[in-house]
Design an enzyme around this catalytic site. Sequence first.
Site, PDB file in Angstrom:
ATOM      1  N   GLY A 187      47.606  23.200  80.881  1.00  0.00           N
ATOM      2  CA  GLY A 187      46.633  22.900  79.850  1.00  0.00           C
ATOM      3  C   GLY A 187      47.147  22.616  78.462  1.00  0.00           C
TER       4      GLY A 187
ATOM      5  NE  ARG B 100      59.599  22.399  76.189  1.00  0.00           N
ATOM      6  CZ  ARG B 100      58.458  21.743  76.362  1.00  0.00           C
ATOM      7  NH1 ARG B 100      58.068  21.406  77.594  1.00  0.00           N
ATOM      8  NH2 ARG B 100      57.695  21.432  75.341  1.00  0.00           N
TER       9      ARG B 100
ATOM     10  CB  THR C 206      51.426  22.178  82.618  1.00  0.00           C
ATOM     11  OG1 THR C 206      51.844  21.495  81.437  1.00  0.00           O
ATOM     12  CG2 THR C 206      52.368  23.295  82.896  1.00  0.00           C
TER      13      THR C 206
ATOM     14  CB  SER D 166      51.514  25.697  75.163  1.00  0.00           C
ATOM     15  OG  SER D 166      51.293  25.263  73.840  1.00  0.00           O
TER      16      SER D 166
ATOM     17  CB  THR E  69      54.891  20.662  82.359  1.00  0.00           C
ATOM     18  OG1 THR E  69      53.987  19.657  81.907  1.00  0.00           O
ATOM     19  CG2 THR E  69      56.012  20.810  81.361  1.00  0.00           C
TER      20      THR E  69
ATOM     21  CD  GLU F 183      53.373  17.206  77.080  1.00  0.00           C
ATOM     22  OE1 GLU F 183      52.762  17.113  76.009  1.00  0.00           O
ATOM     23  OE2 GLU F 183      53.633  18.313  77.587  1.00  0.00           O
TER      24      GLU F 183
END
Length: 567
Positions: free
Chosen positions: A470, A99, A383, A449, A401, A403
């Site tokens: 999503g 991340r 993503t 998410s 992703t 974003e």
Amino acid sequence: MSLARLFLLPLILLTGSCASVLASTPPAPKEQGFVIAANPLAARAGMEVLERGGSAVDAAIAVQAMLSLVEPQSSGLGGGAFMNYYDASTRKLTIYDGREVAPAQATAGMFLDPAGQPLPWDQAVLSGRATGVPGAVAMLGLAHHEHGKLEWRSLFGSAERTAAEGFVVSPRLGKLLAGDYAENGAPDVVAYFRKADGSRMTAGDLLMNPAYAAFLRRLAAQGPAAMYAGETAARIVARTRAAPLGGSMTMADLANYEPVKREALCRPVRVYIACVPPPPSSGVGMLQLMMLLERTDIASRGPTDPQAWYLFAEASRLMYADRDRYVADPAFVKIPVEGLLDPAYVDARARLIGPVAGPAPAAGQPAGALQVAADRTHEVAGTSHFIVRDAAGNVVSMTTTVESIFGTGRMVDGFFLNNQMTDFSFAPIDEAGRPMANAVAPGKRPRSSMTPLILLTPDRRFAGAIGSAGGNAILAYVGKSLVAAIDWKLPMQEALAQPNLVARGARFNGEVTKFSPEMLSALRAKGIELRPGQGEDSGVHGVLIRDGQVDGGFDPRREGAVLLLAR
């Protein structure tokens, strides 16, 4: 920063609920390898690596390198990812957290205007402040160091050739280029997709990216250091600091980025053990949703039963209320993970599902919860997800992703930079002065998410994997697909094709045209007025091992492929 330096970085080891593992047990002599990805070129790149004897992690690197080129609206080397890795020899799971992180000079109010109000979304998403320090490349480097078989430099050839020779713009990419998105007006997006006559590319056009090919050559030769030091790092810093609303990223931020190894978070789900990443991923929400649904009779119903969809919607709303309130970076905020998954707490939450839908449910008070403000994070759809199993039975389930579409719309060396900092709450506190769990802080990872999930049998053999694109709807997309595949026993491809329904707060969004008029009427009678919305943009990829056979599927809303490795 040398490759050796990257892998000597101290890792944050977090405890979880999957710490105990079986003694080393050799897998079956040869498993059925496969690659499932959102684009056929990416799936093929991964399969070519498996055919050369590469590991699941080797193939994942090739898949990501190609996705960055052919699906730049969704993921890329300028973004971040979570990898759920299953080691077939030990039956152990490892979470690799790639991340993005906030730069060291980031501030809690960086997305507020001079009057202290949150910036408009379209303004924030295109800003230099929106980019977090990219983590996907460093994470893949660490995973390759621990589980790679082929040399790093041998994994980028397919993507490099395709970038240099060109690829055909796909219908999905062409459709998004024609959409009314703020990012489509960004100067780098306009320049990259401009044809010789000045018009914008459409589906069927040939797109070449020599800058990306050149970067991949350096990445192959230098390792992850090619991203985190030197000329590419300098260009990333310069591009994020450029107006409008330049950010604060420095070369030191890039050099100091550390991927994190975490313990998977696991709970029983029906006949399986479901394992997901812990916070800052929302895997705890995914597990809570499935636990809530196990306390209903949804499994005895089916996709034509309105009560089944009603139960799914109400369980989703309860889960999102808790997820939105509590999940954030555990290095900065205490997350009540065990409290959220405590059976007695889930029992109490499930009892709130009544005969008809009422007002938006409030977050509960699980054991260990701190008093934090109601969340105001605006998380958009985007993503990509893919799954790989190699011939030895090792598995990668990875969600990745940049974003929103094309991230910030700012490009460096042929790839787009992420806008993951907008996954933080723009406001750090509420009107009462209570802190937001997901507020910006230096070095903090924004809540995600992304929930790459792996299913195990009770004796911890691989049983399946699933994940989706999503934004905040990922949890609903994956949950629906698991219910359809496991509870309703639909073939995976048919399960993924079931209509999407995203129930969060007071909103019920979904694929209205895929539900029958009778179904919509029945749901309306139960208080659910389904409206079009984010519910169309899933990108679920899943697989179950049924009777020893691979039952894999790709989301028909995208352009995926399921490829099987010849035994």
